[in-house]
Write an enzyme that holds these catalytic residues in place. Structure first.
Site, PDB file in Angstrom:
ATOM      1  N   TYR A 160       0.841  -1.210   0.000  1.00 31.84           N
ATOM      2  CA  TYR A 160       0.000   0.000   0.000  1.00 31.84           C
ATOM      3  C   TYR A 160       0.876   1.260   0.000  1.00 31.84           C
ATOM      4  O   TYR A 160       0.543   2.262  -0.630  1.00 31.84           O
ATOM      5  CB  TYR A 160      -0.945   0.000   1.199  1.00 31.84           C
ATOM      6  CG  TYR A 160      -1.770   1.273   1.304  1.00 31.84           C
ATOM      7  CD1 TYR A 160      -2.655   1.630   0.294  1.00 31.84           C
ATOM      8  CD2 TYR A 160      -1.652   2.114   2.411  1.00 31.84           C
ATOM      9  CE1 TYR A 160      -3.402   2.802   0.375  1.00 31.84           C
ATOM     10  CE2 TYR A 160      -2.391   3.280   2.502  1.00 31.84           C
ATOM     11  CZ  TYR A 160      -3.263   3.622   1.482  1.00 31.84           C
ATOM     12  OH  TYR A 160      -4.000   4.785   1.569  1.00 31.84           O
TER      13      TYR A 160
ATOM     14  N   ARG B 193       1.037   6.643  -7.037  1.00 31.70           N
ATOM     15  CA  ARG B 193      -0.098   7.562  -7.234  1.00 31.70           C
ATOM     16  C   ARG B 193       0.367   9.006  -7.065  1.00 31.70           C
ATOM     17  O   ARG B 193       0.002   9.885  -7.855  1.00 31.70           O
ATOM     18  CB  ARG B 193      -1.219   7.231  -6.237  1.00 31.70           C
ATOM     19  CG  ARG B 193      -2.379   8.215  -6.302  1.00 31.70           C
ATOM     20  CD  ARG B 193      -3.573   7.769  -5.479  1.00 31.70           C
ATOM     21  NE  ARG B 193      -3.287   7.536  -4.065  1.00 31.70           N
ATOM     22  CZ  ARG B 193      -4.201   7.141  -3.173  1.00 31.70           C
ATOM     23  NH1 ARG B 193      -5.456   6.938  -3.559  1.00 31.70           N
ATOM     24  NH2 ARG B 193      -3.868   6.948  -1.913  1.00 31.70           N
TER      25      ARG B 193
ATOM     26  N   TYR C 256      -1.113  13.133   6.124  1.00 31.66           N
ATOM     27  CA  TYR C 256      -0.691  12.127   7.101  1.00 31.66           C
ATOM     28  C   TYR C 256       0.816  12.258   7.340  1.00 31.66           C
ATOM     29  O   TYR C 256       1.572  12.483   6.399  1.00 31.66           O
ATOM     30  CB  TYR C 256      -0.966  10.704   6.577  1.00 31.66           C
ATOM     31  CG  TYR C 256      -2.378  10.167   6.776  1.00 31.66           C
ATOM     32  CD1 TYR C 256      -3.321  10.828   7.552  1.00 31.66           C
ATOM     33  CD2 TYR C 256      -2.748   8.963   6.176  1.00 31.66           C
ATOM     34  CE1 TYR C 256      -4.598  10.300   7.709  1.00 31.66           C
ATOM     35  CE2 TYR C 256      -4.018   8.433   6.329  1.00 31.66           C
ATOM     36  CZ  TYR C 256      -4.943   9.106   7.097  1.00 31.66           C
ATOM     37  OH  TYR C 256      -6.195   8.585   7.250  1.00 31.66           O
TER      38      TYR C 256
ATOM     39  N   ARG D  24     -11.340  13.495   1.659  1.00 28.59           N
ATOM     40  CA  ARG D  24     -12.295  12.678   2.412  1.00 28.59           C
ATOM     41  C   ARG D  24     -13.641  12.567   1.708  1.00 28.59           C
ATOM     42  O   ARG D  24     -14.366  11.589   1.882  1.00 28.59           O
ATOM     43  CB  ARG D  24     -12.487  13.274   3.813  1.00 28.59           C
ATOM     44  CG  ARG D  24     -11.233  13.260   4.665  1.00 28.59           C
ATOM     45  CD  ARG D  24     -10.764  11.861   4.970  1.00 28.59           C
ATOM     46  NE  ARG D  24      -9.567  11.865   5.822  1.00 28.59           N
ATOM     47  CZ  ARG D  24      -8.894  10.779   6.145  1.00 28.59           C
ATOM     48  NH1 ARG D  24      -9.279   9.583   5.710  1.00 28.59           N
ATOM     49  NH2 ARG D  24      -7.814  10.859   6.894  1.00 28.59           N
TER      50      ARG D  24
ATOM     51  N   GLU E 119     -14.611  -0.572   6.705  1.00 26.47           N
ATOM     52  CA  GLU E 119     -14.473   0.720   6.035  1.00 26.47           C
ATOM     53  C   GLU E 119     -15.740   0.929   5.216  1.00 26.47           C
ATOM     54  O   GLU E 119     -16.251  -0.011   4.605  1.00 26.47           O
ATOM     55  CB  GLU E 119     -13.226   0.689   5.141  1.00 26.47           C
ATOM     56  CG  GLU E 119     -12.886   2.018   4.508  1.00 26.47           C
ATOM     57  CD  GLU E 119     -11.513   1.988   3.809  1.00 26.47           C
ATOM     58  OE1 GLU E 119     -10.533   1.533   4.435  1.00 26.47           O
ATOM     59  OE2 GLU E 119     -11.456   2.401   2.652  1.00 26.47           O
TER      60      GLU E 119
HETATM   61  C1  3EB Z   1      -7.752   6.112   5.710  1.00 30.02           C
HETATM   62  O1  3EB Z   1      -8.576   6.916   6.154  1.00 30.02           O
HETATM   63  C2  3EB Z   1      -8.270   4.744   5.367  1.00 30.02           C
HETATM   64  O2  3EB Z   1      -5.498   5.310  -0.328  1.00 30.02           O
HETATM   65  O3  3EB Z   1      -7.121   5.896  -1.668  1.00 30.02           O
HETATM   66  C3  3EB Z   1      -9.480   5.268   2.661  1.00 30.02           C
HETATM   67  C4  3EB Z   1      -9.866   5.806   1.445  1.00 30.02           C
HETATM   68  C5  3EB Z   1      -8.196   4.798   2.832  1.00 30.02           C
HETATM   69  C6  3EB Z   1      -8.945   5.886   0.382  1.00 30.02           C
HETATM   70  C7  3EB Z   1      -6.691   5.544  -0.557  1.00 30.02           C
HETATM   71  C8  3EB Z   1      -7.288   4.879   1.763  1.00 30.02           C
HETATM   72  C9  3EB Z   1      -7.658   5.422   0.560  1.00 30.02           C
HETATM   73  O4  3EB Z   1      -6.555   6.393   5.566  1.00 30.02           O
HETATM   74  C10 3EB Z   1      -7.753   4.173   4.098  1.00 30.02           C
END
Ligand code: 3EB
Length: 365
Positions: free
Chosen positions: A175, A182, A233, A246, A351
């Site tokens: 990941y 990406r 992050y 989001r 999720e």
């Molecule tokens: C998170 O909040 C959970 O890498 O495209 C959620 C939605 C998550 C999209 C992405 C990852 C992705 O980090 C994981």
């Protein structure tokens, strides 16, 4: 694009900002029928056949636990996701449109479009690439070539389904490698300040795939005030942060579509309620509410059949518990699709992503 760059990690100016949409005087009415420019349907194979006959146009079909059905016309885009339903037979995600769609194939990306919207899908070529990040970057560059050739400026929603998502690959989790690829492609080609909404989930059936919806104008990014933006992050989650918002809001005429990214039990940037399914579900729903609140500050959100939820379950046995929680929070009129999936943080048990369609200021019923 700045998202995920060093500067973005330190301070992202619009993190957590909510929207100021000029909709306070407009009425929001649920539109499920022909008013919507597009709609998603989560259906079994029998119902896909019916939709093919009823729908003026099909942008694309995604199969879960299914290969391409024989009855799909050759012109209809299809992608097999590496995930399957948590119980029962194959299911399909069908993106229906209100006008005929023409097929498109540009490089490795297969899709379709009408005047307003495009759908496309690409399978990762891992065997033909030096690394996963190279395969992801190539796939995303293919997506941008597709958008350029088809005349669509803006991706509005991505789905990323990766095999063996949390497995180690020569010292770096897959990941995390995905996020590098990406980020590279978005830095080079994304023509908007913030990335669109996305889901990133692991599966086991066949190859990794990316599929997307696109439009002529960028969707408006929405962040969750309870969470650090994913593109900000800290580096403990990998050398490049995940490039997604989001949620994103797409508007077309009087139609407003909200795409909510994969949402889980994360507060700030930390996973909450380790090993506690009920706690994770409650926190996830709290995050969904916060996000919807941020998107809807100008007008309250109705419940009901304007909503579609796609739920990724670490264990199929969680289905009933999650379903009860969704019904309690959003009513029983919404569509739901439950899939077995591996979250990109192995401690996440569930999720949830969402889609909602409204007509602004138009009474549809
Ligand atoms: C998170 O909040 C959970 O890498 O495209 C959620 C939605 C998550 C999209 C992405 C990852 C992705 O980090 C994981």
């Amino acid at each position: 694009m700045q998202a995920g760059s060093k500067a973005a990690r330190i301070a992202f100016p619009i993190e957590g900002v909510t929207l100021q949409l000029p909709v306070s005087t407009l009425e929001r009415t649920v539109a499920t029928g022909p008013e919507a420019p597009f709609a998603v349907r989560y259906v079994n194979s029998l119902a896909v056949r019916a939709l093919l006959n009823q729908s003026p146009g099909i942008l694309g079909v995604v199969g879960f636990g299914a290969d391409r059905p024989d009855f799909l016309p050759a012109s209809c885009p299809f992608v097999a996701a590496p995930l399957a339903p948590s119980v029962g037979d194959a299911m399909f995600e069908v993106w229906c449109a209100t006008s005929p769609c023409r097929p498109l194939k540009i490089g490795p990306v297969t899709g379709a479009c009408n005047d307003d919207l495009a759908f496309g899908a690409v399978t990762l070529d891992e065997a033909g690439s030096p690394s996963l990040e190279a395969a992801v970057e190539a796939a995303y560059l293919g997506v941008f070539d597709f958008l350029d050739a088809a005349g669509f400026a803006a991706p509005i929603r991505f789905w990323n389904y990766l095999t063996a998502i949390t497995e180690d690959d020569s010292g770096l989790e897959r990941y995390r490698r995905f996020n590098i690829g990406r980020h590279q492609a978005f830095s080079a080609r994304l023509r908007q300040p913030l990335p669109p909404a996305a889901s990133g989930v692991g599966g086991h059936r066949g190859a990794s795939v990316i599929y997307f919806l696109a439009a002529h104008q960028a969707a408006q990014a929405v962040e969750n005030p309870r969470q650090v933006s994913a593109y900000s992050y800290p580096p403990i989650y990998g050398p490049r942060s995940p490039s997604f918002s989001r949620a994103s809001i797409h508007r077309l005429g009087t139609a407003e579509t909200l795409f909510v990214s994969g949402t889980a039990s994360i507060v700030g940037h930390e996973t909450r309620h380790l090993g506690d399914l009920h706690g994770q579900i409650a926190e996830t729903i709290e995050n969904l509410r916060a996000l919807i609140g941020a998107a809807d500050q100008a007008a309250p959100a109705p419940l009901g059949d304007c909503w579609a939820f796609k739920v990724y379950l670490h264990d199929s046995g969680y289905r009933e518990t999650v379903n009860r929680a969704i019904e309690a929070a959003f009513g029983s009129g919404c569509q739901r699709l439950y899939l077995r999936g591996d979250m990109c943080r192995s401690e996440l048990l569930v999720e949830i992503e969402a889609f909602r369609h409204f007509e602004l200021g138009v009474r549809s019923r």
